[in-house]
Design a protein around this motif. Structure first.
Motif, PDB file in Angstrom:
ATOM      1  N   ALA A 389      34.193  37.793  43.818  1.00 54.81           N
ATOM      2  CA  ALA A 389      35.277  38.028  43.264  1.00 54.81           C
ATOM      3  C   ALA A 389      34.941  37.865  41.764  1.00 54.81           C
ATOM      4  O   ALA A 389      35.389  38.870  40.960  1.00 54.81           O
ATOM      5  CB  ALA A 389      35.591  36.665  43.629  1.00 54.81           C
ATOM      6  N   MET A 390      34.464  36.803  41.053  1.00 57.83           N
ATOM      7  CA  MET A 390      34.118  36.828  39.136  1.00 57.83           C
ATOM      8  C   MET A 390      33.519  37.931  39.055  1.00 57.83           C
ATOM      9  O   MET A 390      33.657  38.395  37.380  1.00 57.83           O
ATOM     10  CB  MET A 390      33.679  35.639  39.363  1.00 57.83           C
ATOM     11  CG  MET A 390      33.877  33.921  39.081  1.00 57.83           C
ATOM     12  SD  MET A 390      33.025  32.499  39.151  1.00 57.83           S
ATOM     13  CE  MET A 390      33.319  32.778  37.350  1.00 57.83           C
ATOM     14  N   MET A 391      33.046  38.523  39.458  1.00 57.89           N
ATOM     15  CA  MET A 391      31.912  39.183  38.428  1.00 57.89           C
ATOM     16  C   MET A 391      32.755  40.582  38.936  1.00 57.89           C
ATOM     17  O   MET A 391      32.405  41.627  38.211  1.00 57.89           O
ATOM     18  CB  MET A 391      30.669  39.892  39.232  1.00 57.89           C
ATOM     19  CG  MET A 391      29.148  38.868  39.183  1.00 57.89           C
ATOM     20  SD  MET A 391      27.712  39.056  40.096  1.00 57.89           S
ATOM     21  CE  MET A 391      27.505  38.790  42.288  1.00 57.89           C
ATOM     22  N   MET A 392      33.233  41.105  40.066  1.00 57.78           N
ATOM     23  CA  MET A 392      34.484  41.890  40.595  1.00 57.78           C
ATOM     24  C   MET A 392      35.426  41.919  39.050  1.00 57.78           C
ATOM     25  O   MET A 392      36.039  42.968  38.933  1.00 57.78           O
ATOM     26  CB  MET A 392      35.106  42.456  41.850  1.00 57.78           C
ATOM     27  CG  MET A 392      33.613  42.736  42.725  1.00 57.78           C
ATOM     28  SD  MET A 392      34.327  42.556  44.514  1.00 57.78           S
ATOM     29  CE  MET A 392      35.695  44.274  44.098  1.00 57.78           C
ATOM     30  N   ILE A 399      42.385  42.789  40.626  1.00 54.47           N
ATOM     31  CA  ILE A 399      43.039  41.848  41.490  1.00 54.47           C
ATOM     32  C   ILE A 399      43.039  41.997  42.915  1.00 54.47           C
ATOM     33  O   ILE A 399      42.302  41.413  43.656  1.00 54.47           O
ATOM     34  CB  ILE A 399      43.915  40.681  40.440  1.00 54.47           C
ATOM     35  CG1 ILE A 399      44.220  39.430  41.401  1.00 54.47           C
ATOM     36  CG2 ILE A 399      45.352  41.382  41.193  1.00 54.47           C
ATOM     37  CD1 ILE A 399      45.050  38.664  41.224  1.00 54.47           C
ATOM     38  N   ARG A 400      43.501  42.852  42.714  1.00 52.53           N
ATOM     39  CA  ARG A 400      43.914  43.746  44.355  1.00 52.53           C
ATOM     40  C   ARG A 400      42.306  43.872  45.175  1.00 52.53           C
ATOM     41  O   ARG A 400      42.825  43.518  46.358  1.00 52.53           O
ATOM     42  CB  ARG A 400      45.466  44.639  43.613  1.00 52.53           C
ATOM     43  CG  ARG A 400      46.381  43.993  44.400  1.00 52.53           C
ATOM     44  CD  ARG A 400      47.316  45.633  44.693  1.00 52.53           C
ATOM     45  NE  ARG A 400      48.381  45.508  45.010  1.00 52.53           N
ATOM     46  CZ  ARG A 400      49.807  46.099  44.783  1.00 52.53           C
ATOM     47  NH1 ARG A 400      48.911  47.663  44.372  1.00 52.53           N
ATOM     48  NH2 ARG A 400      50.650  46.248  44.738  1.00 52.53           N
ATOM     49  N   LEU A 401      41.507  44.880  44.503  1.00 48.98           N
ATOM     50  CA  LEU A 401      40.611  44.824  45.144  1.00 48.98           C
ATOM     51  C   LEU A 401      39.770  43.518  45.604  1.00 48.98           C
ATOM     52  O   LEU A 401      39.186  43.646  46.742  1.00 48.98           O
ATOM     53  CB  LEU A 401      39.995  46.368  43.955  1.00 48.98           C
ATOM     54  CG  LEU A 401      38.490  46.793  44.838  1.00 48.98           C
ATOM     55  CD1 LEU A 401      38.128  46.942  45.818  1.00 48.98           C
ATOM     56  CD2 LEU A 401      37.284  47.303  43.211  1.00 48.98           C
ATOM     57  N   LEU A 403      40.719  41.124  46.061  1.00 48.50           N
ATOM     58  CA  LEU A 403      40.808  40.048  46.880  1.00 48.50           C
ATOM     59  C   LEU A 403      40.993  40.562  48.185  1.00 48.50           C
ATOM     60  O   LEU A 403      40.770  40.545  49.212  1.00 48.50           O
ATOM     61  CB  LEU A 403      42.669  39.765  47.180  1.00 48.50           C
ATOM     62  CG  LEU A 403      42.991  38.630  45.642  1.00 48.50           C
ATOM     63  CD1 LEU A 403      44.491  38.293  45.371  1.00 48.50           C
ATOM     64  CD2 LEU A 403      42.590  37.181  45.333  1.00 48.50           C
ATOM     65  N   LEU A 404      40.148  41.939  48.469  1.00 43.60           N
ATOM     66  CA  LEU A 404      40.654  42.486  49.431  1.00 43.60           C
ATOM     67  C   LEU A 404      39.087  42.501  49.868  1.00 43.60           C
ATOM     68  O   LEU A 404      38.812  42.554  50.817  1.00 43.60           O
ATOM     69  CB  LEU A 404      40.929  43.683  49.314  1.00 43.60           C
ATOM     70  CG  LEU A 404      41.126  44.772  50.429  1.00 43.60           C
ATOM     71  CD1 LEU A 404      41.465  45.052  51.789  1.00 43.60           C
ATOM     72  CD2 LEU A 404      41.163  46.719  49.820  1.00 43.60           C
ATOM     73  N   THR A 405      38.208  42.177  48.828  1.00 44.52           N
ATOM     74  CA  THR A 405      36.908  42.781  49.245  1.00 44.52           C
ATOM     75  C   THR A 405      36.068  40.836  49.260  1.00 44.52           C
ATOM     76  O   THR A 405      35.852  41.015  50.737  1.00 44.52           O
ATOM     77  CB  THR A 405      35.993  42.618  47.563  1.00 44.52           C
ATOM     78  OG1 THR A 405      36.264  43.884  47.271  1.00 44.52           O
ATOM     79  CG2 THR A 405      34.454  42.600  48.374  1.00 44.52           C
ATOM     80  N   VAL A 406      37.157  40.545  49.357  1.00 38.99           N
ATOM     81  CA  VAL A 406      36.890  38.785  49.185  1.00 38.99           C
ATOM     82  C   VAL A 406      37.524  38.131  51.204  1.00 38.99           C
ATOM     83  O   VAL A 406      37.142  38.119  52.077  1.00 38.99           O
ATOM     84  CB  VAL A 406      37.566  37.292  48.484  1.00 38.99           C
ATOM     85  CG1 VAL A 406      37.139  36.219  49.329  1.00 38.99           C
ATOM     86  CG2 VAL A 406      36.939  37.724  46.752  1.00 38.99           C
ATOM     87  N   PHE A 407      38.499  39.516  51.828  1.00 34.95           N
ATOM     88  CA  PHE A 407      39.261  39.329  52.550  1.00 34.95           C
ATOM     89  C   PHE A 407      38.722  39.703  53.338  1.00 34.95           C
ATOM     90  O   PHE A 407      38.165  39.097  54.442  1.00 34.95           O
ATOM     91  CB  PHE A 407      40.720  39.881  52.427  1.00 34.95           C
ATOM     92  CG  PHE A 407      41.349  39.983  54.176  1.00 34.95           C
ATOM     93  CD1 PHE A 407      41.605  39.661  54.279  1.00 34.95           C
ATOM     94  CD2 PHE A 407      41.570  41.234  54.585  1.00 34.95           C
ATOM     95  CE1 PHE A 407      41.850  39.068  56.022  1.00 34.95           C
ATOM     96  CE2 PHE A 407      42.077  41.270  55.389  1.00 34.95           C
ATOM     97  CZ  PHE A 407      42.022  40.136  56.612  1.00 34.95           C
ATOM     98  N   VAL A 408      38.291  40.943  53.374  1.00 34.15           N
ATOM     99  CA  VAL A 408      37.178  41.479  54.181  1.00 34.15           C
ATOM    100  C   VAL A 408      35.808  40.853  54.797  1.00 34.15           C
ATOM    101  O   VAL A 408      35.369  40.323  55.743  1.00 34.15           O
ATOM    102  CB  VAL A 408      36.813  43.091  53.500  1.00 34.15           C
ATOM    103  CG1 VAL A 408      35.457  43.385  54.701  1.00 34.15           C
ATOM    104  CG2 VAL A 408      37.910  44.321  53.925  1.00 34.15           C
ATOM    105  N   PHE A 409      35.610  40.067  53.578  1.00 30.65           N
ATOM    106  CA  PHE A 409      33.807  39.035  53.662  1.00 30.65           C
ATOM    107  C   PHE A 409      33.993  37.924  54.671  1.00 30.65           C
ATOM    108  O   PHE A 409      33.657  38.055  55.388  1.00 30.65           O
ATOM    109  CB  PHE A 409      33.625  38.733  51.972  1.00 30.65           C
ATOM    110  CG  PHE A 409      32.424  37.751  52.572  1.00 30.65           C
ATOM    111  CD1 PHE A 409      30.799  39.218  52.775  1.00 30.65           C
ATOM    112  CD2 PHE A 409      32.275  36.616  51.732  1.00 30.65           C
ATOM    113  CE1 PHE A 409      30.101  37.820  51.883  1.00 30.65           C
ATOM    114  CE2 PHE A 409      31.453  36.073  52.149  1.00 30.65           C
ATOM    115  CZ  PHE A 409      30.411  36.198  52.043  1.00 30.65           C
ATOM    116  N   SER A 439      51.059  38.789  46.760  1.00 31.95           N
ATOM    117  CA  SER A 439      51.933  39.218  45.868  1.00 31.95           C
ATOM    118  C   SER A 439      50.951  38.833  44.395  1.00 31.95           C
ATOM    119  O   SER A 439      51.329  38.510  44.105  1.00 31.95           O
ATOM    120  CB  SER A 439      52.766  37.509  45.707  1.00 31.95           C
ATOM    121  OG  SER A 439      53.565  37.356  46.565  1.00 31.95           O
ATOM    122  N   ALA A 440      49.996  39.944  44.714  1.00 28.69           N
ATOM    123  CA  ALA A 440      48.965  39.903  43.663  1.00 28.69           C
ATOM    124  C   ALA A 440      49.346  40.945  42.607  1.00 28.69           C
ATOM    125  O   ALA A 440      49.476  40.721  41.596  1.00 28.69           O
ATOM    126  CB  ALA A 440      47.348  40.973  43.972  1.00 28.69           C
TER     127      ALA A 440
END
Length: 686
Positions: A389-392, A399-401, A403-409, A439-440
């Motif tokens: 998340a920090m790298m992205m 922030i949306r992309l 959070l979505l990546t973290v959620f899928v993970f 609410s991003a």
């Protein structure tokens, strides 16, 4: 399966209807008059009670309609405060709400109402000490004894309700208020003796509190107290080099934790005990690692003006992460503490190290940990997700992309994880990332915003309807409530529109549950309730609402109107909607230091504005009666030092109009009764 789906759908429908009810009245729709609003709210309250006692008496909904009625009473009291501009989030609101709710909890023996009553008690305490609509400067000893009283009351509740969920929660609340005393003391340089007394209390609790839920709670607050005191102590007495003792202290905490775990495991004989063993292990790891990381960073910044992030990352890998991952004979507490230190220190170098190097490190961590024990795997996956998340965010700032990546993970790990605690952790993180995603972007509503909100509702509903584990379902219920709270404070979508939407969804769910129940011929076992004693309390609720409304109406129609100068600001109430917070020119009296009930003398000047003349009486004793003239007005208030609170410090407004009113309003028209009580009528430009 069908029975669980029907039950859950009913409860979801009621939850959405409850939220719709709160949103509607919080929107402060100007098309409805004062009496109409109160009548609608009180009518719904009576309707819920009647339906619970008659139509649905032998139905699953009987209990929840009754609870909904108890909640609606609080909404009615809040609504009266809104339409007659009483204090926003006043402690009196929650205190009045608490009285019948606690009686209902005692008569009905309902666990939800018991916990809800305890929550109302804490809100009463909180808004008494930290009022939202005005500021009070209390003396040091006054503040201390008020907070100590909150501690004692919670301690009494915990002592007389053992063993139960109420007892555990009250014990946690007691420690929370003890901690508030500590934080208040160090924030405002008060209660200088308290850290020493607090230390003695912790020792006594740790020695004599044996049951694991209470012991774990004590350890948690001991750890927070220890972390804060350690950094304060080193900073005050030793400076930079003193942080070397933090590394030693971390080692001591780890070994104390090892012996504590051995003691707890000898006493463990079931799943509940194992849960608290895990909790104890987490607390020890967090405390030790926080002290070690904080000390390490302070030492590095003290010794070096600048140091390479590659060096820091290498230290993390070689000294902490690698030994923890490969040395399998380590004690669990030692292993987890080393991992926590390594992963937290590594986070400081994520955005400073090459993306390729960091990506390779994350990939290696993920692959190595996959066959590790559940605790190691969980910590490593959390660290990997934070690093990604920090790298992205550093690379793309989306922030949306992210959070979505973290959620899928997290969701993938939750779905494939076998260990119970691991599933709980990643279910929580999945819901957290998806909730943040709803609410991003708080500035506009687009198809992505709508999609993420629908996705959250679908995900939470899936867990509630189709997962059988009660803990997972409880997590989903908590996040569903958090979702509704977040939407309440979200400004881009009107409360009124939210209210109608939630009401429609709630009614659809209600209809669907009724249809499935009849089609499948599903029945529920319901405990018979004795309604006679409950009816007495319900009648008193109705009488209270009617009397207060009648008294306010009489006051606003027959009270003497006066004009006051003011200075407004603008927040949102917990359940009453938007309001303008008012500061009057008669609120602060120079050269006065009094406490208690006060009457002040106001006199109209040449411009028609009533100004402060003097204090007429304090706590019933006259001070300056000779200043009073026949044309003057006496107004009641409560004085705290040189600040007077008149009870007219809030003015509720329709949603999103507060800023405009704040910029224009300069005067307030107030109605004063013959007894001296003030009621805010309106605010104007001139």
């Amino acid at each position: 399966m069908a029975q669980r789906i029907v039950k859950t759908t009913y409860l979801l429908g009621l939850l959405f209807l409850t939220a719709a009810f709160v949103y509607f009245f919080a929107s402060n729709w100007p098309e409805l008059g004062r009496l109409t609003k109160v009548s609608i709210a009180a009518g719904f309250m009576v309707l819920f009670y009647v339906m619970s006692a008659t139509v649905f008496r032998y139905h699953l909904l009987s209990r929840w309609l009754f609870i909904f009625g108890a909640i609606t009473f609080g909404i009615c009291v809040a609504l009266i405060g809104q339409v007659y501009n009483s204090h926003a989030d006043s402690f009196l609101l929650f205190f009045v709400w608490l009285i019948p709710t606690s009686i209902f909890a005692w008569l009905a023996r309902d666990r939800f109402l018991v916990v809800f009553s305890l929550g109302l008690l804490q809100l009463t305490f909180w808004f008494y000490y930290f009022p939202s609509s005005y500021h009070i400067e209390r003396g040091e000893w006054t503040s201390f004894f008020i907070l100590l009283l909150f501690v004692i009351i919670n301690g009494i509740v915990a002592s007389f309700s053992r063993p139960s969920l109420l007892s555990i929660l009250a014990y946690m609340a007691m420690h929370s208020w003890l901690f508030v005393i500590f934080i208040q003391g160090i924030s405002f340089e008060q209660f200088r003796f308290w850290p020493y007394v607090y230390t003695i209390l912790f020792v006594l609790f740790l020695l004599y509190v044996k049951k694991q839920p209470y012991f774990i709670c004590t350890v948690l607050f001991t750890g927070m107290f220890g972390i804060i005191q350690y950094f304060r102590f080193v900073e005050q007495y030793f400076g930079g080099n003193g942080y070397i003792f933090g590394l030693v202290l971390a080692v001591i905490i780890v070994y104390i934790g090892i012996y504590g775990l051995r003691w707890m495991k000898k006493r463990s004989n079931g799943k509940v005990e194992k849960f608290f063993i895990v909790a104890f292990q987490i607390i020890v790891t967090v405390v030790a690692s926080m002290i070690a990381v904080g000390s390490s960073m302070q030492l590095l910044s003290f010794w070096f003006d600048a140091f390479s992030p590659y060096v820091l990352l290498s230290i993390c890998i070689l000294l902490f992460v690698t030994p923890a991952l490969l040395w399998k004979r380590q004690n669990d507490v030692v292993r987890y503490t080393l991992l926590a230190i390594g992963y937290i220190l590594g986070a400081f170098s994520v955005t400073e190290v090459s993306l390729i190097v960091m990506s390779a490190y994350v990939a290696v961590l993920f692959l190595i940990s996959w066959r590790m024990p559940a605790g190691v795997r969980t910590m490593t996956n959390i660290a990997a997700s934070i690093y990604v998340a920090m790298m992205m965010l550093d690379e793309w700032s989306d922030i949306r992309l992210t959070l979505l990546t973290v959620f899928v993970f997290y969701s993938v790990i939750y779905w494939f994880a076998k260990h119970m605690y691991e599933r709980f952790v990643f279910l929580v993180f999945s819901f957290t990332s998806l909730l943040l995603l709803t609410s991003a972007d708080i500035f506009s509503i687009d198809w992505m915003y709508v999609g993420w909100n629908i996705a959250f509702l679908c995900a939470a509903s899936f867990v509630l309807l189709f997962r059988t584990n009660e803990y997972e379902r409880s997590i989903a219920w908590v996040y569903m409530c958090l979702f509704l709270i977040l939407k309440y404070y979200e400004w881009i979508w009107d409360l009124l529109h939210k209210s109608f939407t939630l009401a429609i969804v709630g009614l659809c769910l209600f209809t669907f549950a009724t249809f499935v129940q009849k089609r499948k011929a599903i029945s529920f076992s319901v405990r018979e309730q004795k309604w006679l004693p409950l009816l007495v309390v319900i009648t008193l609720q109705v009488v209270f609402i009617a009397y207060v409304t009648f008294d306010k109406e009489r006051h606003i129609r027959h009270g003497e109107q006066i004009k006051l100068q003011l200075e407004p600001i603008d927040p949102r109430s917990l359940i009453q909607g938007d309001y303008v917070r008012l500061q009057y020119d008669i609120s602060t009296i120079e050269g006065v230091d009094e406490w208690g009930k006060v009457q002040v003398i106001l006199r109209k000047d040449d411009t028609g504005v009533h100004r402060f003349v003097g204090i007429y009486s304090v706590n019933g004793k006259k001070r300056n009666p000779h200043l009073y003239r026949e044309s003057d007005v006496l107004v009641n208030g409560n004085i705290y030092g040189n600040t007077i609170i008149y009870g007219i410090e809030t003015y509720f407004v329709p949603e999103k109009t507060g800023l405009n009113i704040q910029q224009r309003a300069r005067f307030a028209y107030v109605r004063v009764s013959q007894s001296g009580d003030a009621l805010l009528e309106k605010i104007v430009e001139q």
